[in-house]
Design a protein around this motif. Structure first.
Motif, PDB file in Angstrom:
ATOM      1  N   GLU A 176      17.076 -18.961  79.690  1.00  0.00           N
ATOM      2  CA  GLU A 176      17.842 -17.769  80.081  1.00  0.00           C
ATOM      3  C   GLU A 176      16.969 -16.519  80.034  1.00  0.00           C
ATOM      4  O   GLU A 176      17.037 -15.659  80.921  1.00  0.00           O
ATOM      5  N   ALA A 177      16.116 -16.421  79.010  1.00  0.00           N
ATOM      6  CA  ALA A 177      15.197 -15.286  78.935  1.00  0.00           C
ATOM      7  C   ALA A 177      14.234 -15.287  80.116  1.00  0.00           C
ATOM      8  O   ALA A 177      13.927 -14.243  80.692  1.00  0.00           O
ATOM      9  N   SER A 178      13.765 -16.465  80.495  1.00  0.00           N
ATOM     10  CA  SER A 178      12.842 -16.581  81.615  1.00  0.00           C
ATOM     11  C   SER A 178      13.529 -16.211  82.931  1.00  0.00           C
ATOM     12  O   SER A 178      12.977 -15.461  83.753  1.00  0.00           O
ATOM     13  N   LEU A 179      14.730 -16.717  83.133  1.00  0.00           N
ATOM     14  CA  LEU A 179      15.478 -16.421  84.361  1.00  0.00           C
ATOM     15  C   LEU A 179      15.796 -14.932  84.479  1.00  0.00           C
ATOM     16  O   LEU A 179      15.875 -14.392  85.594  1.00  0.00           O
ATOM     17  N   ALA A 180      15.952 -14.252  83.338  1.00  0.00           N
ATOM     18  CA  ALA A 180      16.277 -12.819  83.355  1.00  0.00           C
ATOM     19  C   ALA A 180      15.110 -11.961  83.840  1.00  0.00           C
ATOM     20  O   ALA A 180      15.286 -10.787  84.157  1.00  0.00           O
ATOM     21  N   ALA A 181      13.919 -12.555  83.910  1.00  0.00           N
ATOM     22  CA  ALA A 181      12.735 -11.788  84.277  1.00  0.00           C
ATOM     23  C   ALA A 181      12.502 -11.710  85.781  1.00  0.00           C
ATOM     24  O   ALA A 181      11.619 -10.964  86.220  1.00  0.00           O
ATOM     25  N   TYR A 182      13.255 -12.482  86.571  1.00  0.00           N
ATOM     26  CA  TYR A 182      12.982 -12.558  88.017  1.00  0.00           C
ATOM     27  C   TYR A 182      14.283 -12.522  88.816  1.00  0.00           C
ATOM     28  O   TYR A 182      15.363 -12.825  88.311  1.00  0.00           O
ATOM     29  N   GLU A 183      14.142 -12.189  90.102  1.00  0.00           N
ATOM     30  CA  GLU A 183      15.285 -12.213  91.021  1.00  0.00           C
ATOM     31  C   GLU A 183      14.770 -11.922  92.430  1.00  0.00           C
ATOM     32  O   GLU A 183      13.989 -10.972  92.603  1.00  0.00           O
ATOM     33  N   PRO A 184      15.205 -12.707  93.433  1.00  0.00           N
ATOM     34  CA  PRO A 184      15.975 -13.964  93.356  1.00  0.00           C
ATOM     35  C   PRO A 184      15.074 -15.161  93.015  1.00  0.00           C
ATOM     36  O   PRO A 184      13.866 -15.102  93.196  1.00  0.00           O
ATOM     37  N   ILE A 185      15.713 -16.236  92.545  1.00  0.00           N
ATOM     38  CA  ILE A 185      14.983 -17.373  91.978  1.00  0.00           C
ATOM     39  C   ILE A 185      15.411 -18.682  92.622  1.00  0.00           C
ATOM     40  O   ILE A 185      16.607 -18.917  92.841  1.00  0.00           O
TER      41      ILE A 185
ATOM     42  N   ALA B  44       9.855 -31.945  93.898  1.00  0.00           N
ATOM     43  CA  ALA B  44      10.655 -30.807  93.439  1.00  0.00           C
ATOM     44  C   ALA B  44      10.098 -29.492  93.973  1.00  0.00           C
ATOM     45  O   ALA B  44      10.843 -28.630  94.461  1.00  0.00           O
ATOM     46  N   VAL B  45       8.775 -29.344  93.903  1.00  0.00           N
ATOM     47  CA  VAL B  45       8.153 -28.115  94.386  1.00  0.00           C
ATOM     48  C   VAL B  45       8.293 -27.999  95.904  1.00  0.00           C
ATOM     49  O   VAL B  45       8.534 -26.907  96.439  1.00  0.00           O
ATOM     50  N   THR B  46       8.179 -29.116  96.598  1.00  0.00           N
ATOM     51  CA  THR B  46       8.349 -29.117  98.052  1.00  0.00           C
ATOM     52  C   THR B  46       9.763 -28.696  98.437  1.00  0.00           C
ATOM     53  O   THR B  46       9.962 -27.886  99.362  1.00  0.00           O
ATOM     54  N   GLU B  47      10.762 -29.220  97.721  1.00  0.00           N
ATOM     55  CA  GLU B  47      12.157 -28.840  97.984  1.00  0.00           C
ATOM     56  C   GLU B  47      12.394 -27.366  97.636  1.00  0.00           C
ATOM     57  O   GLU B  47      13.131 -26.660  98.332  1.00  0.00           O
ATOM     58  N   ALA B  48      11.769 -26.896  96.559  1.00  0.00           N
ATOM     59  CA  ALA B  48      11.919 -25.490  96.181  1.00  0.00           C
ATOM     60  C   ALA B  48      11.340 -24.577  97.245  1.00  0.00           C
ATOM     61  O   ALA B  48      11.921 -23.532  97.571  1.00  0.00           O
ATOM     62  N   LYS B  49      10.206 -24.976  97.822  1.00  0.00           N
ATOM     63  CA  LYS B  49       9.609 -24.181  98.887  1.00  0.00           C
ATOM     64  C   LYS B  49      10.562 -24.081 100.083  1.00  0.00           C
ATOM     65  O   LYS B  49      10.686 -23.022 100.710  1.00  0.00           O
ATOM     66  N   ARG B  50      11.239 -25.180 100.375  1.00  0.00           N
ATOM     67  CA  ARG B  50      12.184 -25.191 101.503  1.00  0.00           C
ATOM     68  C   ARG B  50      13.351 -24.218 101.265  1.00  0.00           C
ATOM     69  O   ARG B  50      13.837 -23.569 102.202  1.00  0.00           O
ATOM     70  N   LEU B  51      13.780 -24.096 100.020  1.00  0.00           N
ATOM     71  CA  LEU B  51      14.906 -23.217  99.687  1.00  0.00           C
ATOM     72  C   LEU B  51      14.498 -21.748  99.585  1.00  0.00           C
ATOM     73  O   LEU B  51      15.329 -20.855  99.782  1.00  0.00           O
ATOM     74  N   ALA B  52      13.231 -21.497  99.266  1.00  0.00           N
ATOM     75  CA  ALA B  52      12.789 -20.132  98.964  1.00  0.00           C
ATOM     76  C   ALA B  52      12.533 -19.317 100.212  1.00  0.00           C
ATOM     77  O   ALA B  52      12.205 -19.852 101.276  1.00  0.00           O
ATOM     78  N   ARG B  53      12.655 -17.992 100.060  1.00  0.00           N
ATOM     79  CA  ARG B  53      12.321 -17.039 101.110  1.00  0.00           C
ATOM     80  C   ARG B  53      11.231 -16.099 100.585  1.00  0.00           C
ATOM     81  O   ARG B  53      11.087 -15.941  99.370  1.00  0.00           O
ATOM     82  N   PRO B  54      10.496 -15.440 101.486  1.00  0.00           N
ATOM     83  CA  PRO B  54       9.482 -14.486 101.028  1.00  0.00           C
ATOM     84  C   PRO B  54      10.098 -13.454 100.079  1.00  0.00           C
ATOM     85  O   PRO B  54      11.189 -12.934 100.321  1.00  0.00           O
ATOM     86  N   GLY B  55       9.396 -13.194  98.966  1.00  0.00           N
ATOM     87  CA  GLY B  55       9.904 -12.284  97.942  1.00  0.00           C
ATOM     88  C   GLY B  55      10.586 -12.998  96.788  1.00  0.00           C
ATOM     89  O   GLY B  55      10.850 -12.387  95.744  1.00  0.00           O
ATOM     90  N   ASP B  56      10.907 -14.291  96.969  1.00  0.00           N
ATOM     91  CA  ASP B  56      11.556 -15.069  95.907  1.00  0.00           C
ATOM     92  C   ASP B  56      10.524 -15.553  94.886  1.00  0.00           C
ATOM     93  O   ASP B  56       9.310 -15.517  95.129  1.00  0.00           O
ATOM     94  N   THR B  57      11.037 -16.046  93.762  1.00  0.00           N
ATOM     95  CA  THR B  57      10.212 -16.696  92.739  1.00  0.00           C
ATOM     96  C   THR B  57      10.712 -18.121  92.546  1.00  0.00           C
ATOM     97  O   THR B  57      11.913 -18.336  92.328  1.00  0.00           O
ATOM     98  N   VAL B  58       9.820 -19.086  92.668  1.00  0.00           N
ATOM     99  CA  VAL B  58      10.133 -20.463  92.283  1.00  0.00           C
ATOM    100  C   VAL B  58       9.743 -20.601  90.823  1.00  0.00           C
ATOM    101  O   VAL B  58       8.574 -20.446  90.457  1.00  0.00           O
ATOM    102  N   LEU B  59      10.734 -20.856  89.980  1.00  0.00           N
ATOM    103  CA  LEU B  59      10.540 -20.809  88.532  1.00  0.00           C
ATOM    104  C   LEU B  59      10.816 -22.165  87.891  1.00  0.00           C
ATOM    105  O   LEU B  59      11.936 -22.675  87.952  1.00  0.00           O
ATOM    106  N   LEU B  60       9.783 -22.724  87.272  1.00  0.00           N
ATOM    107  CA  LEU B  60       9.972 -23.908  86.432  1.00  0.00           C
ATOM    108  C   LEU B  60      10.330 -23.417  85.031  1.00  0.00           C
ATOM    109  O   LEU B  60       9.477 -22.940  84.284  1.00  0.00           O
ATOM    110  N   ALA B  61      11.612 -23.485  84.695  1.00  0.00           N
ATOM    111  CA  ALA B  61      12.108 -23.129  83.359  1.00  0.00           C
ATOM    112  C   ALA B  61      13.165 -24.175  83.018  1.00  0.00           C
ATOM    113  O   ALA B  61      14.363 -23.931  83.137  1.00  0.00           O
ATOM    114  N   PRO B  62      12.760 -25.370  82.604  1.00  0.00           N
ATOM    115  CA  PRO B  62      13.638 -26.542  82.652  1.00  0.00           C
ATOM    116  C   PRO B  62      14.864 -26.513  81.748  1.00  0.00           C
ATOM    117  O   PRO B  62      15.820 -27.246  81.986  1.00  0.00           O
ATOM    118  N   ALA B  63      14.830 -25.702  80.677  1.00  0.00           N
ATOM    119  CA  ALA B  63      15.939 -25.653  79.707  1.00  0.00           C
ATOM    120  C   ALA B  63      16.130 -26.987  78.989  1.00  0.00           C
ATOM    121  O   ALA B  63      17.151 -27.208  78.357  1.00  0.00           O
TER     122      ALA B  63
END
Length: 480
Positions: A362-371, A435-454
């Motif tokens: 949660e602390a990690s997710l709070a540092a970025y937007e959109p994710i 997972a990273v390939t799928e994340a790239k497909r979902l992401a748009r320029p300006g986004d952050t792909v964040l590995l924060a598995p919890a």
């Protein structure tokens, strides 16, 4: 905060252990040096260990060569004549060995307690750090600040450097930056730090402690007998509650840290500046600038909180403001802690594989937007509703991996039903590239792909380091 006079443990010489029957429970990082130190001081040592693998046999041979008795594969039975047990911190309090010790009136210490009692008369004071998350980073920041002040110091304890080695070694220190886990604190009844901090509290290791109250109480032991400052997190009232319950030396103060403008007796942030209103003259009216937010690497909110906690402990020891700034600038975070891996096609890829529980994530997710969030692994009994509900507005999409990903998926369905989710039904290490390939497909320029598995990593990887390395390798392959 209680106001009783507390005296520190009197340092013990060899005579305390001469001829004493001591059982060392558990080999490994703490057990081996404990057994050797006790043997060298004349104790009659028996080392017991649950495991009987190649590593344990190698360690047993090392101890037996010194004349120490070792019992492998039998950590449950109390050796006859035992007068004291010194345990590895991870051994649970309800183990049969400890229940037998309780019935027999045999005290149990951890390696931290032993180190505390063995330190010499001119031993360096301890600045002690605990909390659910952020301990290692804060201790490393603290050590960097102390070094910038010209002090002889080291980051020790749960961070991997044995406290026993630090206390008994030839090197002389002015002060030690000490990371302590809840396990270590549980077995350290006479520890009295110069100043201490509980960074935060969230459910973790409840299977070991038995309840959240017991876990919090063990964390709170870090404040017992503090001499100068009990540092707490203003945003986490439970940490302040622990300060109020502590019995400290006369004159010890409660000092808060906050990401907001600080009140009197607090450190905080004003217009991008870390400021001190606790360790200054006339703190009712004055504040001391310590550093800029940009001096903290990375300047994520929870990491700024870590920096403020480290600064508070250092300032309690009389460190000047400039050393706080210089120490923070010199600090380099460990790998896999909100580490920027690369930018690919306008998307940032960040590795926080160390976020192995919901509080850290949660602390990690709070540092970025959109994710675009990559999550999942071994849940360790965790629930994900609060994490997802608090982070939902930041999520562009989610990619789930690991054995317990269904628990995260169900929380997403309840609290973020509009967020697209890719559920990867595989737990092999190669899943990270997908997972990273799928994340790239979902992401748009300006986004952050964040590995924060919890979640913990051991369902798919050896540890969180290997998981983070796999993520970084996948990102590099993506950008190749």
């Amino acid at each position: 905060m209680g106001s009783g006079q507390v005296t520190s443990s009197v340092p013990s010489g060899p005579s305390e252990f001469q001829g004493k029957h001591v059982t060392v429970a558990g080999l490994g990082v703490s057990g081996l040096p404990a057994a050797k130190a006790l043997h060298a001081r004349g104790a009659i040592v028996t080392a017991v260990n649950d495991g009987d693998d190649a590593r344990a046999r190698e360690q047993a041979a090392e101890l037996e060569a010194l004349g120490i008795t070792v019992r492998l594969g039998d950590g449950a039975t109390l050796p006859e004549g035992t007068e004291l047990i010194v345990t590895a911190p991870g051994w649970q309090p309800d183990k049969p060995l400890f229940l037998a010790a309780e019935r027999a009136g045999v005290p149990v210490w951890g390696d931290v307690e032993l180190a505390w009692r063995l330190r010499g008369p001119d031993a360096a004071p301890w600045l002690a750090v605990t909390g659910t998350n952020g301990k290692t980073t804060t201790v490393q920041m603290l050590a960097s600040i102390l070094k910038a002040a010209g002090l002889r110091t080291a980051a020790v304890g749960n961070i991997g450097v044995s406290l026993l080695d630090a206390v008994l070694g030839d090197e002389k220190y002015d002060v030690l930056a000490v990371e302590l886990s809840s396990y270590q604190l549980h077995w350290a009844p006479s520890l009295r730090a110069y100043s201490g901090v509980v960074l935060n509290l969230a459910p973790d290791h409840l299977d070991w402690h038995g309840s959240m109250d017991a876990y919090a109480a063990d964390k709170g032991r870090i404040y017992e007998g503090n001499k100068v400052a009990c540092v707490y997190n203003v945003a986490d009232p439970r940490t302040e509650d622990l300060v109020r319950e502590a019995d400290v030396e006369e004159g010890c103060r409660a000092v808060g840290f906050t990401l907001q403008a600080p009140a009197v007796s607090q450190l905080g942030v004003v217009d991008g500046i870390l400021v001190d209103r606790a360790f200054v003259e006339n703190r009712q009216k004055n504040a001391q600038e310590l550093a800029e937010v940009s001096d903290v690497d990375p300047p994520a909110p929870h990491n700024i909180a870590n920096a403020l906690a480290a600064a508070a402990l250092a300032r309690s020891f009389g460190v000047p403001a400039q050393a706080v700034r210089d120490g923070l600038r010199a600090f380099t975070p460990d790998a896999h802690r909100i580490a920027h891996v690369a930018d690919v096609d306008g998307v940032a890829y960040v590795d926080d594989s160390k976020a192995t529980n919901t509080h850290a994530a949660e602390a990690s997710l709070a540092a970025y937007e959109p994710i675009v969030w990559i999550a999942g692994g071994l849940a360790k009994g965790a629930e994900f509703d609060e994490l997802v509900a608090n982070s939902a507005k930041r999520l562009r999409g989610v990619v789930l991996i690991g054995a317990d990903r269904a628990l995260v998926r169900e929380a997403l369905a309840r609290h973020a039903p509009e967020v697209p989710v890719v559920d990867l039904d595989r737990t092999d290490t190669g899943a990270m590239l997908q997972a990273v390939t799928e994340a790239k497909r979902l992401a748009r320029p300006g986004d952050t792909v964040l590995l924060a598995p919890a979640c913990a990593s051991m369902d798919m990887f050896t540890n969180y380091n290997q998981r983070g390395d796999a993520f970084a390798a996948a990102v590099r392959e993506l950008g190749a």
